[in-house]
Design a protein around this motif. Structure first.
Motif, PDB file in Angstrom:
ATOM      1  N   GLN B   7       0.847  -1.184   0.000  1.00 44.32           N
ATOM      2  CA  GLN B   7       0.000   0.000   0.000  1.00 44.32           C
ATOM      3  C   GLN B   7       0.879   1.228   0.000  1.00 44.32           C
ATOM      4  OE1 GLN B   7      -2.590  -0.528   3.489  1.00 44.32           O
ATOM      5  NE2 GLN B   7      -4.240  -0.056   2.091  1.00 44.32           N
ATOM      6  N   SER B   8       0.512   2.196  -0.805  1.00 46.28           N
ATOM      7  CA  SER B   8       1.305   3.412  -0.811  1.00 46.28           C
ATOM      8  C   SER B   8       0.682   4.444   0.109  1.00 46.28           C
ATOM      9  CB  SER B   8       1.389   3.973  -2.222  1.00 46.28           C
ATOM     10  OG  SER B   8       0.119   4.344  -2.685  1.00 46.28           O
ATOM     11  N   ARG B  10      -0.515   7.961   0.313  1.00 48.41           N
ATOM     12  CA  ARG B  10      -0.879   8.866  -0.782  1.00 48.41           C
ATOM     13  C   ARG B  10      -1.655  10.088  -0.309  1.00 48.41           C
ATOM     14  NH1 ARG B  10      -6.104   7.180  -1.735  1.00 48.41           N
ATOM     15  NH2 ARG B  10      -6.482   5.040  -1.166  1.00 48.41           N
ATOM     16  N   LEU B  27       3.902  13.642  -2.133  1.00 47.80           N
ATOM     17  CA  LEU B  27       2.540  13.343  -2.588  1.00 47.80           C
ATOM     18  C   LEU B  27       2.166  11.883  -2.377  1.00 47.80           C
ATOM     19  CD1 LEU B  27       2.320  15.341  -5.949  1.00 47.80           C
ATOM     20  CD2 LEU B  27       1.670  16.070  -3.640  1.00 47.80           C
ATOM     21  N   ALA B  28       3.112  10.977  -2.591  1.00 51.85           N
ATOM     22  CA  ALA B  28       2.841   9.538  -2.463  1.00 51.85           C
ATOM     23  C   ALA B  28       4.178   8.825  -2.393  1.00 51.85           C
ATOM     24  CB  ALA B  28       2.041   9.032  -3.661  1.00 51.85           C
ATOM     25  N   HIS B  29       4.188   7.670  -1.735  1.00 55.34           N
ATOM     26  CA  HIS B  29       5.442   6.925  -1.686  1.00 55.34           C
ATOM     27  C   HIS B  29       5.228   5.495  -1.243  1.00 55.34           C
ATOM     28  CE1 HIS B  29       5.956   6.968   2.774  1.00 55.34           C
ATOM     29  NE2 HIS B  29       5.200   8.030   2.671  1.00 55.34           N
ATOM     30  N   THR B  30       6.113   4.651  -1.758  1.00 52.29           N
ATOM     31  CA  THR B  30       6.367   3.311  -1.221  1.00 52.29           C
ATOM     32  C   THR B  30       7.888   3.266  -1.046  1.00 52.29           C
ATOM     33  OG1 THR B  30       6.744   2.223  -3.341  1.00 52.29           O
ATOM     34  CG2 THR B  30       4.452   2.344  -2.588  1.00 52.29           C
ATOM     35  N   VAL B  35       7.045  10.307  -4.786  1.00 50.87           N
ATOM     36  CA  VAL B  35       6.652  11.434  -5.630  1.00 50.87           C
ATOM     37  C   VAL B  35       6.631  12.695  -4.765  1.00 50.87           C
ATOM     38  CG1 VAL B  35       4.914  12.359  -7.196  1.00 50.87           C
ATOM     39  CG2 VAL B  35       5.199   9.870  -6.984  1.00 50.87           C
TER      40      VAL B  35
END
Lengths: 114, 114
Positions: B7-8, B10, B27-30, B35
């Protein structure tokens, strides 16, 4: 391979038409990262699919209804998600718009055949 | 670590101010991809630096004069470059604007301390 590891290709490729409502082009890439612009006309669909590459998606413009691993996620201008390796994902866009997809590693299957 | 691989995250983080003219947020990451949105006021500068992470930069808005490994590169709305691992890079923007930077692996050093 000689220059790929230290220099990126950064001239956009020609557009590749995917279907009547969607097309893509590569903006920049090295073997590690590839930046792809995907345009959707209103009603455009990205059919559910998987790939081993990890994917970040950033919404340049428009609203997109994604399903990632069975979970619905609606994202709009300026939003981003990351899709892990091999997770089933797809989207549709009633508004149409543009996604910036970034893949690691590069989608070799997207590169023009030389 | 339990959910990070499938799951990211976000939800954008709070803005981190870098100096008077620049700020960033995630903004979002794994663990594999992150990002990051970076805003520049007119005259904003990203001082030359290096990191082992490979970086894709997409110009959301504005014009940016980059120097990557000693090579000047000016990019503007809709352009993208990829900066290989450990390459010296920096930019300035007379117009101001917004970059979307995507890193592999994630910039753990950017994550808020828990």
């Amino acid at each position: 391979m000689s220059t790929q590891s230290t220099q990126s290709a950064r001239t956009p490729t020609e557009w590749t038409r995917l279907d009547e409502k969607t097309r893509r082009r590569i903006l920049a890439h090295t073997p590690d990262l590839m930046v792809v612009e995907v345009e959707f006309a209103p009603g455009g669909v990205g059919a559910p699919h998987t790939h081993p590459h990890v994917q970040a998606t950033y919404v340049r413009e428009g609203t997109f209804d994604f399903v990632v691993s069975g979970e619905p996620i609606t994202i709009t201008d300026g939003d981003s998600i990351v899709v892990p390796s091999n997770e089933l994902h797809g989207c549709e866009s009633a508004t149409g718009g543009t996604l910036i997809d970034v893949f690691t590693p590069a989608r070799e299957d997207f590169l023009p055949r030389g």
